[in-house]
Design a protein around this motif. Sequence first.
Motif, PDB file in Angstrom:
ATOM      1  N   GLN A  39       0.852  -1.209   0.000  1.00 57.63           N
ATOM      2  CA  GLN A  39       0.000   0.000   0.000  1.00 57.63           C
ATOM      3  C   GLN A  39       0.882   1.252   0.000  1.00 57.63           C
ATOM      4  OE1 GLN A  39      -2.513  -1.697   3.345  1.00 57.63           O
ATOM      5  NE2 GLN A  39      -4.054  -0.393   2.409  1.00 57.63           N
ATOM      6  N   GLU A  42       0.084   4.561   1.924  1.00 56.35           N
ATOM      7  CA  GLU A  42       0.038   4.652   3.386  1.00 56.35           C
ATOM      8  C   GLU A  42       1.348   5.263   3.903  1.00 56.35           C
ATOM      9  OE1 GLU A  42      -0.195   1.134   6.192  1.00 56.35           O
ATOM     10  OE2 GLU A  42      -2.327   1.320   5.747  1.00 56.35           O
ATOM     11  N   TRP A  44       2.900   4.856   6.563  1.00 55.88           N
ATOM     12  CA  TRP A  44       3.763   3.811   7.139  1.00 55.88           C
ATOM     13  C   TRP A  44       4.771   3.294   6.111  1.00 55.88           C
ATOM     14  CZ3 TRP A  44       5.767   1.505  11.201  1.00 55.88           C
ATOM     15  CH2 TRP A  44       6.350   0.255  11.027  1.00 55.88           C
ATOM     16  N   CYS A  92       6.619  -6.327   1.541  1.00 55.87           N
ATOM     17  CA  CYS A  92       5.378  -6.482   2.292  1.00 55.87           C
ATOM     18  C   CYS A  92       4.347  -6.850   1.235  1.00 55.87           C
ATOM     19  CB  CYS A  92       4.973  -5.215   3.040  1.00 55.87           C
ATOM     20  SG  CYS A  92       3.411  -5.469   3.917  1.00 55.87           S
ATOM     21  N   ASP A 117       6.774  -6.918   7.763  1.00 52.49           N
ATOM     22  CA  ASP A 117       5.410  -6.631   8.256  1.00 52.49           C
ATOM     23  C   ASP A 117       4.468  -7.836   8.194  1.00 52.49           C
ATOM     24  OD1 ASP A 117       6.385  -4.044   8.449  1.00 52.49           O
ATOM     25  OD2 ASP A 117       5.326  -3.322   6.671  1.00 52.49           O
ATOM     26  N   ASP A 118       4.182  -8.314   6.971  1.00 52.80           N
ATOM     27  CA  ASP A 118       3.189  -9.376   6.790  1.00 52.80           C
ATOM     28  C   ASP A 118       3.912 -10.668   6.404  1.00 52.80           C
ATOM     29  OD1 ASP A 118       1.639  -7.144   7.115  1.00 52.80           O
ATOM     30  OD2 ASP A 118       0.612  -7.270   5.178  1.00 52.80           O
ATOM     31  N   ILE A 136       6.134  -7.311  13.556  1.00 53.52           N
ATOM     32  CA  ILE A 136       5.904  -6.736  14.885  1.00 53.52           C
ATOM     33  C   ILE A 136       5.420  -7.817  15.854  1.00 53.52           C
ATOM     34  CG2 ILE A 136       5.348  -4.465  13.915  1.00 53.52           C
ATOM     35  CD1 ILE A 136       2.384  -5.016  14.814  1.00 53.52           C
ATOM     36  N   ARG A 179      -3.405  -8.651  16.318  1.00 53.65           N
ATOM     37  CA  ARG A 179      -3.505  -7.339  16.975  1.00 53.65           C
ATOM     38  C   ARG A 179      -4.876  -7.162  17.625  1.00 53.65           C
ATOM     39  NH1 ARG A 179      -0.667  -3.625  12.158  1.00 53.65           N
ATOM     40  NH2 ARG A 179       0.883  -5.210  11.657  1.00 53.65           N
ATOM     41  N   MET A 232      -6.563  -2.889  13.315  1.00 49.86           N
ATOM     42  CA  MET A 232      -5.215  -3.381  12.985  1.00 49.86           C
ATOM     43  C   MET A 232      -4.181  -2.263  12.863  1.00 49.86           C
ATOM     44  SD  MET A 232      -5.244  -4.244   8.888  1.00 49.86           S
ATOM     45  CE  MET A 232      -3.489  -4.323   8.772  1.00 49.86           C
ATOM     46  N   ASN A 233      -4.633  -1.055  12.514  1.00 46.63           N
ATOM     47  CA  ASN A 233      -3.672   0.043  12.348  1.00 46.63           C
ATOM     48  C   ASN A 233      -4.406   1.389  12.455  1.00 46.63           C
ATOM     49  OD1 ASN A 233      -5.004   0.180   9.889  1.00 46.63           O
ATOM     50  ND2 ASN A 233      -3.279  -0.580   8.678  1.00 46.63           N
ATOM     51  N   ASN A 260       0.581   1.906  14.489  1.00 46.33           N
ATOM     52  CA  ASN A 260       1.513   2.448  13.474  1.00 46.33           C
ATOM     53  C   ASN A 260       2.061   3.761  14.006  1.00 46.33           C
ATOM     54  OD1 ASN A 260       1.054   0.377  11.682  1.00 46.33           O
ATOM     55  ND2 ASN A 260       0.395   1.649   9.974  1.00 46.33           N
TER      56      ASN A 260
HETATM   57  C1  FCA Z   1       0.709  -4.282   8.109  1.00 50.49           C
HETATM   58  C2  FCA Z   1      -0.215  -3.074   8.068  1.00 50.49           C
HETATM   59  C3  FCA Z   1       0.572  -1.776   8.094  1.00 50.49           C
HETATM   60  C4  FCA Z   1       1.546  -1.799   9.275  1.00 50.49           C
HETATM   61  C5  FCA Z   1       2.455  -2.981   9.170  1.00 50.49           C
HETATM   62  C6  FCA Z   1       3.436  -3.080  10.310  1.00 50.49           C
HETATM   63  O1  FCA Z   1       1.361  -4.430   6.896  1.00 50.49           O
HETATM   64  O2  FCA Z   1      -1.000  -3.121   6.892  1.00 50.49           O
HETATM   65  O3  FCA Z   1      -0.310  -0.687   8.225  1.00 50.49           O
HETATM   66  O4  FCA Z   1       0.831  -1.869  10.464  1.00 50.49           O
HETATM   67  O5  FCA Z   1       1.685  -4.184   9.146  1.00 50.49           O
END
Ligand code: FCA
Length: 332
Positions: A39, A42, A44, A92, A117-118, A136, A179, A232-233, A260
Motif C-alpha cells: 500500500q 500509506e 507507514w 510487504c 510486516d506481513d 511486529i 492485533r 489493525m492500524n 503504526n
Molecule cells: C501491516 C499493516 C501496516 C503496518 C504494518 C506493520 O502491513 O497493513 O499498516 O501496520 O503491518
Amino acid sequence: MKSHPFRLGCLITLGLLTLASLASAAATAPVKIGFLVKQPEEPWFQLEWKFADQAAKELGFTVIKIGATDGEKVLSAIDNLAANGAQGFVICTPDTRLGAGIAAKAKSAGLKLISVDDQFLGANGQPMAAIHHLGISAGKIGADVGTTLFAEMKKRNWTAADTAVCAVTFEELATAKERTDGAIGALTAAGFAKDHIFKAPQRTSDIPGAFDAVNILLTQKPTVKHWLVCGMNDSAVLGAVRALESRGFAADSSVGVGINGTDCIVELEKAKPTSFYGSMLLSPKRHGSETVTMMYHWIKDGQEPALDSRTTGILITRENFRQVLKEQGIRE
Ligand code: FCA
C-alpha cells in the motif's frame, strides 16, 4: 600433441586470472535491493522507504522502490529487478497467501528474499518459517491497545452497561488478527464483558473499508452510549472515528487507539481533540533500514540474517507525540 610446458603454464595463469577477476566483479558489483510494498499510499510504507533509502546512502547501495498492490505486479516486479541486476528484495506482500509463489519466483530469478510486516503463508495456511522475516510483536502491541482503552474508559467513569467495544477487524491477515485478538484479550482480562465486544470486519484494509464496516455496526447497535475502538492500524481506527462522528459521537463519548503511529499525525495535530486518543507507534525506521541492511550484508558478505525478528510499539497521544516522533527520527 604434447603442450609445451611454458604454454600450459600461461594458460593456467590466464584461467586463474579470469576466475579471480570474475569473483572480484561479483564482490564489487553494485548492490541493488528491491523494496516492494502493498500500500504505497500509506504513510507507514512511505516511511519504510525513506529509512531504507537512508541506510542505502550510508552503506552505499541502491534501493529500488516498487508499489506492488497485487500478485501480478509482484511477479513482474521480480522479473524487472532481476533484469536490472538486483541481488535481493524486501517485500510487504499484497496477499500473504502468495507467499509460496513469490518465494519460488525469487529463487528461480536468483534473488534473496526478506518479508517485512506481513509474514508469508504456505500452502497449508501456516506461516512460512523458512523465509526470513521482520515483523511486529502483534499480540503484545494489540494487548497494549486494549489495556489503554480500558484505562481510558475508567478515567472517564463510563459504566460497563453503557460502553461497548468496536473492534475493526481484518482477520484474513494474521498480523491484523493477532492485533485485534490481543486488544480483545486484554479488555476481557481486565473484566470487560465479552457480550459488549463487537467486531466490524473491514472488506479493505484502509480508511474507507473501516468507515463502511463501522457504519454497519453502528446501525445495528443504536443504544450504545460510549465506544472503545481498536483495529489493525491507524487507518482502521481513523475510519471508525469518522463513522462515529457522522453519528454524533465525539471525544467525550468514544475513544480509539490505533497502531503504526505514522498515519495519524494530522489527526493528533488537530486543534480540537477527536475520538482518536492515541496510537501504538511502531518503528518504520527499523522496518525500513534494518531489513535492507540485513539484505545488504547477506548479499555482500554472505552473512545470513536472523530468520524471525519482531519489533515493539510505544503509546503516543496528543500529549507526547511531537516529542516521541522527533526522538524516533520520524518528524523534525
Ligand atoms: C501491516 C499493516 C501496516 C503496518 C504494518 C506493520 O502491513 O497493513 O499498516 O501496520 O503491518
